[in-house]
Design an enzyme around this catalytic site. Sequence first.
Site, PDB file in Angstrom:
ATOM      1  N   THR A 217      39.362  80.387  12.221  1.00 22.58           N
ATOM      2  CA  THR A 217      38.948  79.038  12.642  1.00 22.58           C
ATOM      3  C   THR A 217      38.491  78.294  11.387  1.00 22.58           C
ATOM      4  O   THR A 217      39.304  77.710  10.692  1.00 22.58           O
ATOM      5  CB  THR A 217      37.855  79.088  13.722  1.00 22.58           C
ATOM      6  OG1 THR A 217      36.798  79.948  13.296  1.00 22.58           O
ATOM      7  CG2 THR A 217      38.422  79.602  15.035  1.00 22.58           C
ATOM      8  N   THR A 254      29.613  85.010  15.450  1.00 24.12           N
ATOM      9  CA  THR A 254      30.776  84.351  16.029  1.00 24.12           C
ATOM     10  C   THR A 254      31.951  85.038  15.450  1.00 24.12           C
ATOM     11  O   THR A 254      32.627  84.515  14.619  1.00 24.12           O
ATOM     12  CB  THR A 254      30.886  82.920  15.610  1.00 24.12           C
ATOM     13  OG1 THR A 254      30.386  82.185  16.623  1.00 24.12           O
ATOM     14  CG2 THR A 254      32.228  82.361  15.560  1.00 24.12           C
TER      15      THR A 254
END
Length: 469
Positions: A217, A254
Amino acid sequence: MTKTPTSGASSSSPSSGLERALDPLANALKRAVQTGAEMAGLGTPASVEPAKPTTGKPGLEVSPLMQPLPVMPVVAGVEIAIASAGFYKHVRPDLLVMKFIEGTTAAGVFTRHTIGSAPVDWCKKQLAANEGSEIRALVVNAGCANAFTGKLGADAARRTAAAVSRRLDCRQRDIMLASTGVIGQVLDDAKVAAKLPEIDAGFKADAWHQAAQAIMTTDTFPKGAYEFAEIDGVEVRIAGIAKGSGMIAPDMATMLAFIVTDANLSAGVLQSLLGLYTRTTFNCVTVDGDTSTNDTALLFATGASRSPKISRAGDRRLSDFRVKLEKVMHNLAIQLVRDGEGARKLVKINVTGASSPASARKIAKSIAESPLVKTAFAGEDANWGRIVMAVGKTEEEVDRDRISIKFGDLVAAENGAVSLTYNEAAMSAYMKNAELEVSVDVGVGRGAAHVYTCDLTHGYISINGDYRS
């Protein structure tokens, strides 16, 4: 954030009995971590080329702390395919499918975030239903977290698993799911289904590099590690990839991490080892103190090597495998910190002299997650006063008049005050290093812990200020 291990119907940590059985391994785990890059080329197909530096989002600068992706070996029993499903505004690979041979076992460790994502719920439920056996595929998408999406998100996850299971002629519960990206957006599972013919035609055994890139990401480089181990005289392989750059506050961050071995291990063995080593690897790194809804670490064993079937985590034949698995997990965990959003410094925080290991860990995380401490690292300022602040605010037991603080080998404070040997010039020179180590002794006991972190720069604000754009 704290993680919940899940295998079969159990979500508890490894038993104290297992920990006692593995105690002899503790000293071995303290040895320096051998990276997969150091072993690049051993038993590896010559046709595989290292991945070029890349970023998950256009315009990001590759981290100066980047660790190059090693030449990853083929692991028997798993094939990999990627595709661009359109979860981003720009064209990039954002869909990964790993296909496993029949008989593959699996284990998982997941976030304890109270708003867990639909794919996290799916994996926990299905691992319990099939007791970690007969796992046939892993489906991962980047760009949409499918978290905080209610029944619509759960239905999208189920339809994704159903579409892949029809392709592989297996049960829905044999499919594992993982997602990463923007929270609050329902996964458009039709985009996944539309790409399955392309995925089906693109499976390859040596696509680890592409897999690591597809799950990025705000990562600025793909992350992977591997090791070779021996079980009863038979060579087995362990390879893994991970993603994570921000919203990292392990237990576990994350982050997504997927590790595959061709060893023949039961799901129970996988769960015990994954849960045990998560605590010493993924749970010992932090970037920003924030907790994700989607954290997932999955460990798969295809059994495709000729190694004997192992059904007990304490089996002596697993001694080398245990060490090598921890090395892979540690390597991946450190790469998360090296790629911390905007990071320019990799910092190890050591805490000793605490009343217990748990107290030492709490103090270490307080230091590692303090914005004031982290900005001092960014400014190359050995501001030991901020370290003192971060220690004291935990309200853990400490002896103020016995606290000592070191930066590398340089003593900043001792016996509760600035050191008589403090040298500002030497300290400033040390702080210019890309990798730093801070050691704090709080003077009350024998508890010890360490945490890896990074500095906090303007880059973190720039990346997160327009995350959805």
